[in-house]
Design an enzyme around this catalytic site. Structure first.
Site, PDB file in Angstrom:
ATOM      1  CD  GLU A   1      61.518 -33.321  -0.237  1.00 24.44           C
ATOM      2  OE1 GLU A   1      61.674 -32.079  -0.229  1.00 24.44           O
ATOM      3  OE2 GLU A   1      62.390 -34.114   0.136  1.00 24.44           O
TER       4      GLU A   1
ATOM      5  CG  ASN B   1      63.708 -28.988  -0.766  1.00 25.90           C
ATOM      6  OD1 ASN B   1      63.055 -28.643   0.217  1.00 25.90           O
ATOM      7  ND2 ASN B   1      63.781 -30.239  -1.170  1.00 25.90           N
TER       8      ASN B   1
ATOM      9  CG  ASP C   1      57.089 -34.171   8.896  1.00 26.67           C
ATOM     10  OD1 ASP C   1      57.187 -34.108  10.132  1.00 26.67           O
ATOM     11  OD2 ASP C   1      57.686 -33.401   8.133  1.00 26.67           O
TER      12      ASP C   1
ATOM     13  CG  HIS D   1      60.971 -29.874   2.674  1.00 33.17           C
ATOM     14  ND1 HIS D   1      62.154 -30.547   2.451  1.00 33.17           N
ATOM     15  CD2 HIS D   1      60.916 -29.688   4.009  1.00 33.17           C
ATOM     16  CE1 HIS D   1      62.768 -30.760   3.603  1.00 33.17           C
ATOM     17  NE2 HIS D   1      62.038 -30.239   4.562  1.00 33.17           N
TER      18      HIS D   1
HETATM   19  C1  GLP Z   1      62.532 -31.544   8.016  1.00 32.21           C
HETATM   20  C2  GLP Z   1      61.074 -31.628   8.440  1.00 32.21           C
HETATM   21  C3  GLP Z   1      60.364 -30.328   8.229  1.00 32.21           C
HETATM   22  C4  GLP Z   1      61.192 -29.189   8.761  1.00 32.21           C
HETATM   23  C5  GLP Z   1      62.465 -29.091   7.958  1.00 32.21           C
HETATM   24  C6  GLP Z   1      63.368 -27.937   8.388  1.00 32.21           C
HETATM   25  O1  GLP Z   1      62.749 -32.019   6.745  1.00 32.21           O
HETATM   26  N1  GLP Z   1      60.373 -32.644   7.790  1.00 32.21           N
HETATM   27  O2  GLP Z   1      59.086 -30.384   8.833  1.00 32.21           O
HETATM   28  O3  GLP Z   1      60.486 -27.994   8.669  1.00 32.21           O
HETATM   29  O4  GLP Z   1      63.161 -30.316   8.112  1.00 32.21           O
HETATM   30  O5  GLP Z   1      64.071 -28.326   9.501  1.00 32.21           O
HETATM   31  P1  GLP Z   1      64.964 -27.396  10.384  1.00 32.21           P
HETATM   32  O6  GLP Z   1      64.044 -26.627  11.235  1.00 32.21           O
HETATM   33  O7  GLP Z   1      65.812 -28.354  11.174  1.00 32.21           O
HETATM   34  O8  GLP Z   1      65.765 -26.556   9.440  1.00 32.21           O
END
Ligand code: GLP
Length: 248
Positions: free
Chosen positions: A143, A136, A67, A138
């Site tokens: 989402e 949430n 992403d 995702h």
């Molecule tokens: C972001 C990214 C995701 C990631 C998520 C969790 O929103 N788009 O790909 O998995 O955050 O992030 P973290 O590992 O910092 O908790």
């Protein structure tokens, strides 16, 4: 699904890096679906260390990132492109022409999404997809919603995601409101999926995603339907999984 319970973040990162490096050693021209966020940073550090020791070689690897924020140029320190270079690509020998990330500055979002799906197909699909999980549920920026979005799409970020991600920005207003994300089809078509998670604040969503019903309201729950998923979490994140995971 395999569940590996790690002692802490460092242990989780080493276990994840082991799985990724095994993939690259077995298949040097692997297509890796890579992720950003706090969760994979330790795994990237570990892979860099093993690369420097000569234990793993990324020369033939293709990487396809999950992403990217819409509206941020690659040079912006908050862009996922910048993140990937900072934490991984600049320290290993992945060929620049084999690095793929959605272009946050593409003039036509629909065209950019089409380009990305075509690219994933042209690469022959993903051998190993690395994932974190949002609070949430995702994955990437898929989402919660009424239906699983199959293709790469441009998504309006939920308020909870903006809230969770504001820690990387000066303030909440600076967090982009939209992002490109690989769709659920490309993720689910990956031959192998590795989801890493740490911290008590993710325990509830991990339980919902892996022990609850499969629903687009919790996008990660779709992973229950994949036949080659490894979940590597620290004790805190796995604390609500009934059997507590499998100790190695
Ligand atoms: C972001 C990214 C995701 C990631 C998520 C969790 O929103 N788009 O790909 O998995 O955050 O992030 P973290 O590992 O910092 O908790």
């Amino acid at each position: 699904m395999r569940i590996y319970k790690a002692k802490d973040y460092a242990d989780m990162s080493r276990k994840a890096a082991n799985i990724i490096s095994a993939q690259v050693i077995i298949k040097p021209n692997s297509v890796l679906g890579l992720a950003t966020g706090s969760s994979p940073i330790g795994a990237y550090r570990q892979l860099i260390e093993w690369y420097r020791k000569g234990d793993v070689d990324f020369r033939k690897v293709t990487s396809i990132n999950l992403d990217e924020y819409r509206g941020l140029p690659q040079s912006d320190p908050q862009s996922y492109s910048y993140f990937m270079h900072q934490y991984f690509f600049d320290h290993v020998n992945v060929c620049p022409q084999n690095i793929h990330i959605p272009d946050g500055m593409a003039p036509d979002p629909q065209e950019e999404c089409r380009r990305y799906d075509t690219l994933i197909q042209a690469c022959g699909g993903i051998d190993l997809q690395l994932l974190g999980i949002g609070h949430n549920g995702h994955i990437g920026f898929n989402e919660p919603g009424e239906a699983f979005e199959k293709r790469t799409h441009c998504v309006s970020l939920s308020s909870s995601t903006i809230e969770a991600n504001k820690r990387f920005f000066d303030n909440e207003e600076s967090v982009p409101r939209q992002a490109y994300t690989m769709g659920m089809r490309s993720i689910m078509q990956a031959k192998q999926i590795l989801l890493i998670v740490s911290g008590e604040e993710k325990a509830e969503i991990v339980k919902e995603a892996f022990c609850g019903p499969v629903t687009p309201q919790v996008p990660a729950s779709a992973l229950q339907l994949h036949n080659n998923v490894t979940l590597v979490g620290d004790q805190a994140a796995l604390s609500l999984i009934p059997d507590g995971g499998i100790d190695e």
